[in-house]
Design an enzyme around this catalytic site. Structure first.
Site, PDB file in Angstrom:
ATOM      1  N   TRP A 187     -56.040  50.207 -55.730  1.00 31.22           N
ATOM      2  CA  TRP A 187     -56.204  51.484 -56.403  1.00 31.22           C
ATOM      3  C   TRP A 187     -57.332  52.209 -55.715  1.00 31.22           C
ATOM      4  O   TRP A 187     -58.336  51.582 -55.403  1.00 31.22           O
ATOM      5  CB  TRP A 187     -56.530  51.311 -57.898  1.00 31.22           C
ATOM      6  CG  TRP A 187     -55.436  50.618 -58.647  1.00 31.22           C
ATOM      7  CD1 TRP A 187     -55.434  49.371 -59.128  1.00 31.22           C
ATOM      8  CD2 TRP A 187     -54.172  51.193 -59.021  1.00 31.22           C
ATOM      9  NE1 TRP A 187     -54.256  49.100 -59.783  1.00 31.22           N
ATOM     10  CE2 TRP A 187     -53.463  50.222 -59.726  1.00 31.22           C
ATOM     11  CE3 TRP A 187     -53.579  52.446 -58.821  1.00 31.22           C
ATOM     12  CZ2 TRP A 187     -52.187  50.444 -60.237  1.00 31.22           C
ATOM     13  CZ3 TRP A 187     -52.313  52.655 -59.325  1.00 31.22           C
ATOM     14  CH2 TRP A 187     -51.640  51.655 -60.032  1.00 31.22           C
TER      15      TRP A 187
ATOM     16  N   ASN B 106     -45.524  66.269 -51.706  1.00 31.67           N
ATOM     17  CA  ASN B 106     -46.612  67.209 -52.007  1.00 31.67           C
ATOM     18  C   ASN B 106     -46.557  68.399 -51.063  1.00 31.67           C
ATOM     19  O   ASN B 106     -46.719  69.556 -51.466  1.00 31.67           O
ATOM     20  CB  ASN B 106     -47.971  66.523 -51.865  1.00 31.67           C
ATOM     21  CG  ASN B 106     -48.214  65.510 -52.967  1.00 31.67           C
ATOM     22  OD1 ASN B 106     -47.459  65.447 -53.933  1.00 31.67           O
ATOM     23  ND2 ASN B 106     -49.264  64.717 -52.824  1.00 31.67           N
TER      24      ASN B 106
ATOM     25  N   ALA C 196     -45.403  63.648 -48.415  1.00 26.13           N
ATOM     26  CA  ALA C 196     -44.322  64.504 -47.917  1.00 26.13           C
ATOM     27  C   ALA C 196     -43.814  65.419 -49.034  1.00 26.13           C
ATOM     28  O   ALA C 196     -43.608  66.620 -48.833  1.00 26.13           O
ATOM     29  CB  ALA C 196     -43.180  63.646 -47.370  1.00 26.13           C
TER      30      ALA C 196
ATOM     31  N   GLU D 196     -46.429  63.537 -58.638  1.00 21.87           N
ATOM     32  CA  GLU D 196     -47.399  62.494 -58.277  1.00 21.87           C
ATOM     33  C   GLU D 196     -47.209  61.989 -56.850  1.00 21.87           C
ATOM     34  O   GLU D 196     -47.550  60.855 -56.535  1.00 21.87           O
ATOM     35  CB  GLU D 196     -47.298  61.322 -59.270  1.00 21.87           C
ATOM     36  CG  GLU D 196     -47.874  61.637 -60.644  1.00 21.87           C
ATOM     37  CD  GLU D 196     -48.332  60.383 -61.390  1.00 21.87           C
ATOM     38  OE1 GLU D 196     -49.097  59.578 -60.849  1.00 21.87           O
ATOM     39  OE2 GLU D 196     -47.874  60.221 -62.534  1.00 21.87           O
TER      40      GLU D 196
ATOM     41  N   ARG E  88     -49.005  54.579 -70.011  1.00 18.59           N
ATOM     42  CA  ARG E  88     -49.676  53.446 -70.654  1.00 18.59           C
ATOM     43  C   ARG E  88     -51.031  53.897 -71.194  1.00 18.59           C
ATOM     44  O   ARG E  88     -52.011  53.962 -70.465  1.00 18.59           O
ATOM     45  CB  ARG E  88     -49.834  52.282 -69.676  1.00 18.59           C
ATOM     46  CG  ARG E  88     -48.571  51.423 -69.580  1.00 18.59           C
ATOM     47  CD  ARG E  88     -48.401  50.791 -68.235  1.00 18.59           C
ATOM     48  NE  ARG E  88     -47.817  51.694 -67.276  1.00 18.59           N
ATOM     49  CZ  ARG E  88     -47.963  51.592 -65.959  1.00 18.59           C
ATOM     50  NH1 ARG E  88     -48.718  50.654 -65.453  1.00 18.59           N
ATOM     51  NH2 ARG E  88     -47.379  52.451 -65.149  1.00 18.59           N
TER      52      ARG E  88
ATOM     53  N   LEU F  96     -43.908  54.234 -63.376  1.00 17.20           N
ATOM     54  CA  LEU F  96     -44.035  55.636 -63.794  1.00 17.20           C
ATOM     55  C   LEU F  96     -43.874  55.825 -65.311  1.00 17.20           C
ATOM     56  O   LEU F  96     -43.266  56.796 -65.763  1.00 17.20           O
ATOM     57  CB  LEU F  96     -43.045  56.542 -63.035  1.00 17.20           C
ATOM     58  CG  LEU F  96     -43.158  56.544 -61.505  1.00 17.20           C
ATOM     59  CD1 LEU F  96     -42.071  57.440 -60.881  1.00 17.20           C
ATOM     60  CD2 LEU F  96     -44.535  57.027 -61.041  1.00 17.20           C
TER      61      LEU F  96
ATOM     62  N   ASP G 194     -44.545  51.688 -53.130  1.00 24.32           N
ATOM     63  CA  ASP G 194     -45.340  51.173 -54.268  1.00 24.32           C
ATOM     64  C   ASP G 194     -44.515  50.546 -55.380  1.00 24.32           C
ATOM     65  O   ASP G 194     -45.073  49.911 -56.265  1.00 24.32           O
ATOM     66  CB  ASP G 194     -46.156  52.316 -54.902  1.00 24.32           C
ATOM     67  CG  ASP G 194     -47.131  52.952 -53.930  1.00 24.32           C
ATOM     68  OD1 ASP G 194     -47.341  52.358 -52.855  1.00 24.32           O
ATOM     69  OD2 ASP G 194     -47.669  54.022 -54.238  1.00 24.32           O
TER      70      ASP G 194
ATOM     71  N   GLU H 186     -47.643  77.932 -89.652  1.00 24.10           N
ATOM     72  CA  GLU H 186     -47.943  78.786 -90.816  1.00 24.10           C
ATOM     73  C   GLU H 186     -47.347  78.198 -92.099  1.00 24.10           C
ATOM     74  O   GLU H 186     -47.934  78.316 -93.175  1.00 24.10           O
ATOM     75  CB  GLU H 186     -47.351  80.199 -90.634  1.00 24.10           C
ATOM     76  CG  GLU H 186     -47.779  80.932 -89.384  1.00 24.10           C
ATOM     77  CD  GLU H 186     -46.828  80.683 -88.215  1.00 24.10           C
ATOM     78  OE1 GLU H 186     -46.549  79.493 -87.917  1.00 24.10           O
ATOM     79  OE2 GLU H 186     -46.375  81.650 -87.598  1.00 24.10           O
TER      80      GLU H 186
HETATM   81  P1  NDP Z   1     -42.925  60.556 -50.497  1.00 20.38           P
HETATM   82  O1  NDP Z   1     -43.100  59.799 -51.756  1.00 20.38           O
HETATM   83  O2  NDP Z   1     -43.534  61.907 -50.387  1.00 20.38           O
HETATM   84  O3  NDP Z   1     -41.368  60.635 -50.194  1.00 20.38           O
HETATM   85  C1  NDP Z   1     -40.927  61.327 -49.076  1.00 20.38           C
HETATM   86  C2  NDP Z   1     -39.446  61.205 -48.969  1.00 20.38           C
HETATM   87  O4  NDP Z   1     -38.813  61.854 -50.071  1.00 20.38           O
HETATM   88  C3  NDP Z   1     -38.911  61.875 -47.744  1.00 20.38           C
HETATM   89  O5  NDP Z   1     -39.007  61.069 -46.635  1.00 20.38           O
HETATM   90  C4  NDP Z   1     -37.486  62.167 -48.150  1.00 20.38           C
HETATM   91  O6  NDP Z   1     -36.697  61.011 -47.895  1.00 20.38           O
HETATM   92  C5  NDP Z   1     -37.563  62.350 -49.658  1.00 20.38           C
HETATM   93  N1  NDP Z   1     -37.410  63.753 -49.983  1.00 20.38           N
HETATM   94  C6  NDP Z   1     -36.300  64.288 -50.503  1.00 20.38           C
HETATM   95  N2  NDP Z   1     -36.443  65.594 -50.648  1.00 20.38           N
HETATM   96  C7  NDP Z   1     -37.669  65.919 -50.225  1.00 20.38           C
HETATM   97  C8  NDP Z   1     -38.363  67.122 -50.130  1.00 20.38           C
HETATM   98  N3  NDP Z   1     -37.860  68.282 -50.545  1.00 20.38           N
HETATM   99  N4  NDP Z   1     -39.593  67.100 -49.607  1.00 20.38           N
HETATM  100  C9  NDP Z   1     -40.154  65.953 -49.225  1.00 20.38           C
HETATM  101  N5  NDP Z   1     -39.540  64.762 -49.286  1.00 20.38           N
HETATM  102  C10 NDP Z   1     -38.286  64.739 -49.777  1.00 20.38           C
HETATM  103  O7  NDP Z   1     -43.370  59.619 -49.292  1.00 20.38           O
HETATM  104  P2  NDP Z   1     -44.617  59.547 -48.341  1.00 20.38           P
HETATM  105  O8  NDP Z   1     -44.277  58.482 -47.378  1.00 20.38           O
HETATM  106  O9  NDP Z   1     -45.051  60.870 -47.859  1.00 20.38           O
HETATM  107  O10 NDP Z   1     -45.771  59.018 -49.289  1.00 20.38           O
HETATM  108  C11 NDP Z   1     -45.798  57.702 -49.735  1.00 20.38           C
HETATM  109  C12 NDP Z   1     -47.209  57.161 -49.633  1.00 20.38           C
HETATM  110  O11 NDP Z   1     -48.060  57.896 -50.478  1.00 20.38           O
HETATM  111  C13 NDP Z   1     -47.294  55.732 -50.083  1.00 20.38           C
HETATM  112  O12 NDP Z   1     -48.100  55.039 -49.163  1.00 20.38           O
HETATM  113  C14 NDP Z   1     -47.933  55.809 -51.431  1.00 20.38           C
HETATM  114  O13 NDP Z   1     -48.676  54.645 -51.682  1.00 20.38           O
HETATM  115  C15 NDP Z   1     -48.821  56.994 -51.289  1.00 20.38           C
HETATM  116  N6  NDP Z   1     -49.072  57.649 -52.578  1.00 20.38           N
HETATM  117  C16 NDP Z   1     -50.353  57.846 -52.967  1.00 20.38           C
HETATM  118  C17 NDP Z   1     -50.640  58.540 -54.139  1.00 20.38           C
HETATM  119  C18 NDP Z   1     -52.042  58.841 -54.533  1.00 20.38           C
HETATM  120  O14 NDP Z   1     -52.234  59.710 -55.387  1.00 20.38           O
HETATM  121  N7  NDP Z   1     -53.045  58.196 -53.971  1.00 20.38           N
HETATM  122  C19 NDP Z   1     -49.567  59.011 -55.036  1.00 20.38           C
HETATM  123  C20 NDP Z   1     -48.257  58.749 -54.511  1.00 20.38           C
HETATM  124  C21 NDP Z   1     -48.039  58.098 -53.316  1.00 20.38           C
HETATM  125  P3  NDP Z   1     -35.105  61.211 -47.732  1.00 20.38           P
HETATM  126  O15 NDP Z   1     -34.934  62.164 -46.594  1.00 20.38           O
HETATM  127  O16 NDP Z   1     -34.597  59.861 -47.497  1.00 20.38           O
HETATM  128  O17 NDP Z   1     -34.634  61.793 -49.010  1.00 20.38           O
HETATM  129 ZN    ZN Z   2     -42.507  80.735 -87.325  1.00 23.42          ZN
END
Ligand code: NDP
Ligand code: ZN
Length: 362
Positions: A170, A297, A295, A291, A207, A204, A200, A52
């Site tokens: 990718w 997710n 696990a 992202e 870009r 992060l 990977d 405003e």
């Molecule tokens: P994540 O990246 O999900 O990491 C999992 C690890 O995070 C766990 O083993 C644990 O390890 C730690 N962690 C700590 N706290 C938590 C929690 N509350 N919940 C879950 N995990 C926790 O690993 P993933 O192996 O599941 O996934 C990796 C794969 O996913 C890769 O192959 C990657 O390339 C792919 N990927 C793909 C994407 C896409 O959009 N296509 C995006 C991102 C990844 P600890 O117990 O040691 O702490």
């Molecule tokens: Zn204001």
């Protein structure tokens, strides 16, 4: 032009500031006199003038007897800047059109009250839904004190986020990836699990052609497996926070901290998502972009902590029982417990499809 079209313009001005006003909302304003636009403005950055103020300054003398359109209720309290209601009254504006009230229940309606007491005509609710959608992060943060969580996945048509050997670069095309970088720019923080860092080695950062803002990088890593030479440690374009547990080895914590990484410790041996969001909220993170990987997710899914889901689907088939899908872990064992979603948007980006959905019932 009518009220709706002027408010639409004010919303457009606000929208252009996406990614630069946090923790403040995006706000736009237009001043109109006798059918002529005499002032326009947007709030550009926290701590600087409100929308405003810019619009009224531009209108100058013409603000007298004019109508002002604002996408959010004008403030009536002394914050970092003086109250906008005072400025509106002082400049002799005769009508104020507002899209939506301030979400803070302690101040909602007080700006309007002050204006009405000064005999100014006030109208509320023009394009309200659009205004609330634009500032969904701000509204969520004010009401919950935790960040608004957007979870993004990029999958093949058969729902895989990587191949059986863990390769994920990718799956989607350039256009979808550029879209993801725009989303990074718009968030306060980005989050991945240590699994993704190890698989990977991502940087992060944001870009995009116009530069863009780098969100804080947050890694969930209970035992500090983050390699000292990983990109999120050696790249200094953004802050890196590693969230860890009581199981974190002290020496590794020292080494990471020496390299500029912030180590945030939870009081348990597991990182509970609800606790994490409380911690991040207290540290002023209003929006979180998750992202992966699968696990992490799954943890967000089971904690019912996803506010918006963005799925990019590439016209590709990966196949393979061992190839991961977007959500691994335990998931829900019964269909009736599955998370029901409402699709908000479906569009094609390059060769890929983007689907934006939200959990049913908020
Ligand atoms: P994540 O990246 O999900 O990491 C999992 C690890 O995070 C766990 O083993 C644990 O390890 C730690 N962690 C700590 N706290 C938590 C929690 N509350 N919940 C879950 N995990 C926790 O690993 P993933 O192996 O599941 O996934 C990796 C794969 O996913 C890769 O192959 C990657 O390339 C792919 N990927 C793909 C994407 C896409 O959009 N296509 C995006 C991102 C990844 P600890 O117990 O040691 O702490
Ligand atoms: Zn204001």
């Amino acid at each position: 032009m009518n009220d709706v079209s002027y408010m639409h313009l004010a919303l457009q001005l606000a929208e252009r500031t996406k990614g630069q006003t946090s923790p403040n909302p995006m706000v736009g304003s237009v001043v109109v006199k006798n059918g002529e636009i005499v002032g326009m403005g947007a709030h550009l950055k926290a701590g600087t003038e409100h929308a405003e103020v810019h619009a009224i300054k531009m209108a100058g003398e013409k603000a007298k007897e004019a109508t002002i359109y604002v996408t959010l209720e004008p403030c009536s309290h002394h914050g970092k800047t003086p109250p906008c209601t005072d400025l509106i009254i002082k400049n002799g504006i005769k009508r104020v059109v507002i899209a939506t009230l301030d979400p803070n229940p302690l101040v909602a309606g007080s700006g309007i009250e002050k204006l009405r007491e000064a005999n100014i005509e006030v109208e509320v609710g023009v394009l309200e839904q659009e205004a609330r959608e634009l500032n969904k992060v701000f509204f969520h943060f004010i009401s919950n004190c935790t960040p608004f969580v957007t979870l993004k996945t990029a999958t093949s048509l058969d729902g895989k986020i990587a191949t059986s050997t863990g390769q994920s670069k990718w799956i989607t095309g350039d256009a979808a990836r550029t879209d993801v970088h725009q989303l990074r720019h718009e968030h306060d923080a980005i989050l991945v699990g240590i699994g993704t860092v190890l698989a990977d080695n991502p940087t992060l950062t944001t870009r995009i052609e116009t530069g863009g803002k780098n969100p804080i990088r947050i890694i969930l890593d209970r035992t500090l497996r983050t390699p000292l030479d990983s990109n999120i440690v050696i790249n200094k374009e953004a802050e890196t926070w590693v969230v860890t547990s009581v199981q974190a080895p002290k020496t590794k914590q020292d080494e990471l901290e020496k390299l500029g990484v912030k180590v945030v410790k939870v009081a348990h041996d597991k990182i509970k998502i609800k606790d994490l969001l409380q911690i991040l909220g207290k540290k002023g993170i209003t929006s979180l972009f998750v992202e992966g990987g699968s696990a992490v997710n799954d943890s967000f899914l089971r904690a019912h902590a996803i506010n918006e889901l963005i799925t990019y689907i590439a016209p590709k088939l990966i196949g393979g029982k061992e190839a991961p899908t977007s959500f691994s872990g335990i998931g829900f064992s019964k269909i009736e417990n599955a998370l029901p979603l409402t699709i908000k948007e479906v569009k094609q980006i390059g060769d890929d499809i983007k689907i934006v959905s939200v959990p049913k019932g908020g």
